[in-house]
Every structure is written in C-alpha cells, then in structure tokens.
Design an enzyme around this catalytic site. Structure first.
Site: not given
Ligand code: AMP
Length: 219
Positions: A13, A84, A167
């Site tokens: 990203k 997110r 994560r």
C-alpha cells in the site's frame, strides 16, 4: 482522483501509494506515516497511539477518525491505511458525503502470505523521510543508508515477527466487511500485488489508464 488502497500489512500500500502519488501528482495520505510522525515527535497524539502501534493493534476509531478529517482536505487524494474496519469505512463515506464528495475507487492489493512475510522481514525505512526499502528487492544504493537523506535505515518496531502476526490477525478479522461494503457500492477493484514494485505499479497504471477506473467513477 479519490482513491483508497486496501491490503494486508506488506501488500504494498505504502509503496504503491508513493508511486501513484508521484506519477499522477496527487497527494498521498498515509495514516500509518502520519501516526509514526506523531510518535516520533512525542506529541499528545503520538503518546496516545504509541502503545497500540507497538502491539500491532488498531488505534481507536475516534482518534484516527479525527486525524483523517484533518488530513483529507484536498479534493484529490490517494489514501492508504484507512479505513481498517467497517466503522472507519462508514465514517469516511459520511465525512466525504458531507462535503459533497465520494470515493472513485477502492483498490484491494491482493497478496500471498509468503510474499507478505518476506516483504516485512526485509523492509527497512528511513525515519526521516519515510522512504521504503527492501533489503533484497529494493536495496538502498549505499548499504544501510537512505538514498535521499543519507541517514541510517531502520526496521519498523512493529515489523518484528510477533507484532507482524498480530497485525495480520487484525487484518484478516476486519477486511471482509470492508471489502463487502465497497463491493456493494461497485467500487472495489482487486489487483494482484505479488511481484516487484514496478510490476504491480504497471498493473495499477493499466487499470487506471484502460478506463476501468474511470468507468467506476462514472457509475
Ligand atoms: P501501517 O503503517 O499502515 O502498517 O500502520 C501502522 C500502525 O498504525 C497499525 O498497526 C495501527 O496500530 C496504526 N494504524 C494505522 N492505520 C490505522 C487505522 N486506520 N486505524 C487504526 N489504527 C491504525
């Protein structure tokens, strides 16, 4: 151009947002970069978010929501690192909607897990300018130093194996509702993000220049 890049940690990203921003002269907004900068400055915001970031957890929605509102001020942008979770996706929609704007497209950078692990293990960043490197695929010209600042490169604190696996867990937990949300709006485009930086960028450029992106904008 109002574009969002979605994808797992290590999906590219940040790298692709940099390339798109440079090529199309559109401002990049990277929430992760903004937060890291605040942590570095040890600001009130930085102190508030540091612990979440160190643990690989999402910073609370109200905190990141107001950061986004302050930073998403230009008419055109390439946004990465936000949303997110589904709550953030809805917040972004209503924030833009209130200004009479909407997203043109949301690009999902699809990547295999071994690629992610490799990219994160070998990722190094410049703490000064945020430039990104990969020790094998995209090494700096001078070993260990940023090409732009000539300052030492570092590994991100959250690129350690334990934090990476947290994560990834967070990503897997949160991504499906976001994808469904944008798919429902007809705005989601999947792009294969395996391969090197330039290959992926070529795919993105083709998609934008072939008009797929424009068609979405017109709908
Ligand atoms: P990134 O640089 O995008 O990998 O983000 C690094 C860290 O910043 C994440 O692991 C989170 O702790 C925090 N962060 C970045 N973007 C968000 C977001 N949209 N919502 C909550 N936390 C975020």
């Amino acid at each position: 151009m109002r574009l969002v890049l979605l994808g797992a940690p290590g999906s590219g990203k940040g790298t692709q947002a940099n390339s798109l921003s440079e090529y199309y002269k559109v401002k990049k907004v990277s929430l992760g970069d903004i937060l890291r900068e605040e942590v570095k400055k040890n600001s009130t915001l930085g102190k508030r978010v540091k612990d979440y970031m160190d643990k690989g957890l999402l910073v609370p929605d109200d905190v990141v929501g107001s950061v986004i509102e302050k930073n998403l001020i230009e008419d055109s942008f390439i946004l990465e690192g936000y949303p997110r979770n589904i709550n953030q996706a809805k917040h972004l929609d209503s924030f833009l909607n209130d200004k009479g704007k909407s997203l043109d497209a949301v690009v999902y950078l699809d990547v295999d897990k071994p690629t992610v692990l490799n990219r994160l293990q070998f990722r190094r960043i410049c703490n000064n300018c945020g430039a990104l490197y990969h020790l094998v695929n995209l090494p700096p010209k001078k070993d260990g130093f940023c090409d732009i600042c000539n300052l030492p490169l570092v590994q991100r604190d959250d690129d350690t194996p334990e934090v990476v696996s947290r994560r990834l867990e967070v990503f897997i937990e949160e991504i499906k509702p976001i994808v469904d949300f944008y798919q429902g709006q007809g705005k989601l485009i999947r792009v294969d993000s395996n391969g090197d930086k330039d290959e992926v960028f070529e795919r993105l450029k083709k998609l934008i220049e072939n008009g797929e992106y424009i068609d979405i904008r017109r709908n």
